[in-house]
Enzyme design. Structure first.
Site, PDB file in Angstrom:
ATOM      1  N   ILE A   1      12.725  -6.676 -40.067  1.00 52.59           N
ATOM      2  CA  ILE A   1      13.193  -8.112 -40.560  1.00 52.59           C
ATOM      3  C   ILE A   1      12.532  -8.888 -39.710  1.00 52.59           C
ATOM      4  CG2 ILE A   1      15.569  -7.305 -41.496  1.00 52.59           C
ATOM      5  CD1 ILE A   1      16.709  -7.921 -38.566  1.00 52.59           C
TER       6      ILE A   1
ATOM      7  N   HIS B   1      17.409 -24.228 -29.125  1.00 51.53           N
ATOM      8  CA  HIS B   1      16.286 -23.908 -28.265  1.00 51.53           C
ATOM      9  C   HIS B   1      16.419 -22.488 -27.819  1.00 51.53           C
ATOM     10  CE1 HIS B   1      13.820 -24.814 -24.755  1.00 51.53           C
ATOM     11  NE2 HIS B   1      13.033 -25.427 -25.644  1.00 51.53           N
TER      12      HIS B   1
ATOM     13  N   ASP C   1      19.449 -21.658 -20.994  1.00 53.37           N
ATOM     14  CA  ASP C   1      19.106 -22.433 -22.089  1.00 53.37           C
ATOM     15  C   ASP C   1      20.213 -23.165 -22.414  1.00 53.37           C
ATOM     16  OD1 ASP C   1      17.255 -23.679 -24.102  1.00 53.37           O
ATOM     17  OD2 ASP C   1      15.874 -22.282 -23.167  1.00 53.37           O
TER      18      ASP C   1
ATOM     19  N   SER D   1       8.142 -24.375 -23.485  1.00 49.80           N
ATOM     20  CA  SER D   1       9.264 -23.564 -23.771  1.00 49.80           C
ATOM     21  C   SER D   1       9.182 -22.284 -24.252  1.00 49.80           C
ATOM     22  CB  SER D   1      10.138 -24.419 -24.419  1.00 49.80           C
ATOM     23  OG  SER D   1      10.823 -25.309 -23.845  1.00 49.80           O
TER      24      SER D   1
ATOM     25  N   ALA E   1       8.809 -26.277 -12.077  1.00 48.83           N
ATOM     26  CA  ALA E   1       7.457 -25.838 -12.169  1.00 48.83           C
ATOM     27  C   ALA E   1       6.703 -25.942 -10.925  1.00 48.83           C
ATOM     28  CB  ALA E   1       6.818 -26.528 -13.286  1.00 48.83           C
TER      29      ALA E   1
END
Length: 739
Positions: A234, A218, A182, A376, A319
């Protein structure tokens, strides 16, 4: 008190831990075992009376017990056959059960067992906003937006609790590494730091994959969806609380992606998450992902956000690579349907997962509390579940992990938008994926209809054009379903997992009056990894008019009670040359692209130009391809360019530039093709501005273009043939030099 009752009460006080009035059972064993997880409510028992007996009978031991206690039954059910008794303090549950066992009217008696919510809820404060992990019907983050539907999630809470005891004992043991390719990763984020392993920055070629700007959030968000630390008090929880994250920053190009894939392969990754894509088919990317398969690495990737059926457009990579280790994921919404922006495809996209308003980690140690959208984030959710499968089934192959996720697929809770109409299997169910016993996994494998050559290619490497099914013959041989045609439709079935025997398949059609004339077809035995085509006879009525979708359903069965229904969509849209067709896009989602076809069977004298035209009130765009439907990737969310140099929202893989509509912000589109060929042309109409129910006319016609003045034909100013040849030679020479 009579002697019988005294003896009974004495027995109650000294009896061992016995439960069943008729015969021992699992319940009895659990009560005798101090370590048993089953518990029951003290001071109560449940009695079931034999048929014809009544709880009110004065001759039963239960009545003597009630009389001695001076109490009535607390409740009766099913016409008095069941009764809940409240016990006196001098009688415990095992003693009461022993006494009731002696009553001939009692069919059985048992404790009032306790039940608990089968949920392992982490203590992360934002977990209640993570509807994709547990959907309780939470309110939409956007005012006026629809709330969620309770249960429209991945069943992860139940998956984390393997025993159904409210204990999260299956959240990952840290044995599996997910490589995430990423942009930047905030490696100091408190919800990620404990799960991170060494990564790399292949954009800047250093060992620190941290963001280089505030825009690079991202990767951090994707990492949190996959494996944010859960139950640490948290932030949020990821799909796999304790599995490892390998952060690999890349430059959003294939070259740096290849480096990242190689690093993942050589440094212990067992899952790769790729929440990115593009329209261009890359041989290098395909081959690198294939090398991961050889290394036993599952490649999970996002379907894309163009609201396209990529079974048909086929221009979304990685994909669309049909490789054994590629698992493409669509996005679902809070109501358990396919999200409005998500790409989909009932053969190219196996599964879906939540991808709308996702609460996850972000920069500055923060969280996307208002939600973030996109396939994503669907992809890393699935990658996280895949990591859990690999952790708890260490010997599972890539094929088994992929099959478990597919076989877990759910239709979804939104009947108006069932997920399995637009993916092969539906929305994943993590608990099902983890609990499945080995079984076949039979899916439709996309077929190669044709191929095209890359524009830059000099080695004649063909890029496959994939379709859900192939039309093997027909009246015009154009590879499509046409009105009035009876043809053979070939569907290819693949078995991903356990060997299947006596495989049978039945195809049905819905839409446009299409009829499948074949009965049930036998495919015999299909071993693991076997691919088998099967043919069906399909008839299209001659009366079909306009553009229509046909929904096909392939019902598959095999021995061992295996059943699956896999679906795919095909288009019918036939134009007649010289005739204008009028069509509307359906209101709602998933109808933004229409592909039509028309045949040029002869070229009348003087016809030297083919004109395709559409005019519409809204912004309709068109593009044309000869011989096969165009491969395209159209971003419907992009702004239409108004000046030269602006980013173009259209990406075409195999459409010549002259055959693409202009980018004007209107519905007036004209494409002219000089010297047309005999054969079939395809024109795709795009509802670019997504006007609901937008209508458009479409016309294709052959025209005669007269030669321009002075170009010859006996008039003045004609260029002599010898001089024309000299001019052409000079022009060709200049072109070569310029090149």
């Amino acid at each position: 008190m009579n002697r019988l009752l005294k003896l009974a009460l004495l027995s109650l006080a000294t009896s061992p831990m016995l439960v069943q009035a008729v015969a021992p059972s699992r319940a009895a064993a659990s009560l005798a075992d101090p370590s048993a997880r089953l518990t029951y409510r003290s001071g109560e028992v449940i009695v079931k009376y034999r048929a014809g007996m009544k709880a009110q009978s004065q001759s039963t031991a239960s009545d003597m017990l009630r009389a001695a206690q001076g109490q009535r039954a607390e409740a009766r059910y099913f016409d008095g056959r069941f009764e809940r008794l409240k016990l006196a303090s001098v009688v415990d549950v095992p003693g009461a059960l022993k006494m009731l066992a002696a009553d001939p009217a009692v069919e059985y008696a048992e404790p009032n067992f306790l039940r608990r919510p089968m949920a392992a809820i982490p203590n992360d404060p934002l977990f209640s906003r993570q509807w994709g992990l547990q959907n309780t019907g939470q309110a939409n983050f956007v005012d006026g937006g629809p709330a969620g539907i309770a249960g429209a999630d991945m069943n992860l809470v139940e998956a984390w609790d393997s025993l159904g005891a409210g204990i999260a004992d299956r959240t990952g043991r840290g044995n599996v590494t997910i490589a995430i390719i990423d942009d930047g990763f905030e490696t100091s984020h408190p919800d990620l730091i404990d799960n991170l392993v060494n990564g790399y920055d292949f954009a800047d070629n250093d060992s620190d994959p941290s963001p280089t700007s505030a825009d690079e959030s991202h990767g951090t968000a994707v990492a949190g969806a996959a494996a944010a630390r859960g139950n640490n008090g948290i932030g949020v929880a990821g799909a796999a609380w304790n599995e490892k994250i390998m952060p690999l920053r890349f430059g959003y190009d294939v070259a740096s992606e290849l480096q990242a894939l190689d690093f993942a392969r050589n440094n212990g990754a067992r899952i790769v998450n790729a929440s990115f894509g593009g329209p261009s088919y890359s041989l290098a990317e395909r081959d690198a992902i294939s090398a991961l398969n050889t290394a036993g690495i599952l490649f999970v990737t996002s379907a894309g956000n163009q609201d396209s059926n990529i079974d048909i457009s086929g221009a979304s990579y990685p994909a669309n690579y049909q490789l054994p280790n590629v698992l493409t994921v669509a996005a679902t919404n809070r109501q358990d349907g396919i999200a409005s922006f998500s790409n989909y495809g009932s053969t190219t996209v196996p599964v879906a997962a939540p991808g709308l308003q996702i609460v996850t980690t972000t920069l500055g140690g923060g969280y996307t509390t208002g939600g973030i959208n996109g396939t994503s984030f669907s992809s890393p959710y699935v990658a996280g579940v895949a990591a859990l499968i690999r952790d708890y089934y260490p010997s599972a192959t890539v094929a088994e992990v992929k099959a478990r996720l597919i076989e877990s697929g759910q239709v979804g809770l939104d009947p108006s938008n069932p997920v399995n109409l637009r993916t092969a299997a539906g929305r994943i169910d993590a608990r099902q994926a983890l609990n499945l016993q080995p079984r076949p996994s039979l899916v439709i494998r996309p077929a190669q209809a044709s191929s095209y050559t890359l524009a830059y290619d000099t080695s004649n490497v063909d890029v496959p054009v994939l379709v859900p099914a192939t039309v093997e013959d027909g009246a015009n041989g154009n590879g499509g379903l046409d009105p009035g045609e009876t043809t053979t439709l070939r569907v290819t079935v693949e078995n991903l997992w356990l060997a299947a025997t006596n495989v049978r398949a039945t195809l049905t059609a819905s839409g446009a009056g299409v009829v499948v004339n074949s009965g049930t077809a036998s495919l015999g035995a299909l071993g693991s990894g076997v691919i088998q085509p099967v043919d069906f006879q399909v008839r299209v009525p001659a009366t079909v008019d306009g553009h229509q979708y046909v929904q096909f359903a392939l019902a598959i069965t095999a021995d061992g009670n295996y059943t699956a229904t896999r679906r795919f969509i095909m288009e019918i849209g036939k134009l007649s040359l010289g005739t204008t067709a009028s069509q509307s896009f359906a209101p709602g989602l998933y109808d933004e692209f229409h592909t039509w076809s028309f045949d040029v069977t002869r070229l009348p004298a003087g016809s030297n130009r083919l004109v395709v035209q559409s005019t519409a009130v809204n912004d309709v765009d068109i593009f044309v391809r000869y011989g096969e439907p165009a491969q395209y990737n159209v971003d419907l969310d992009a702004d239409v360019p108004t000046t030269e140099g602006d980013p173009e929202p259209f990406y075409f893989v195999n459409v010549p530039e002259a055959q693409r509509g202009d980018a004007a912000d209107n519905g007036d589109e004209t494409i002219s093709i000089d010297t047309p060929r005999l054969g079939t042309y395809y024109v795709t109409v795009v509802n670019f501005d997504r006007t609901q129910g937008a209508s458009y006319p479409l016309r294709a016609a052959l025209e005669n273009t007269p030669p321009p003045p002075g170009s010859g034909g006996g008039g003045g100013g004609a260029v002599p043939p010898a001089l024309l040849a000299m001019l052409l030679s000079a022009a060709l020479l200049r072109r070569r030099k310029a090149d």
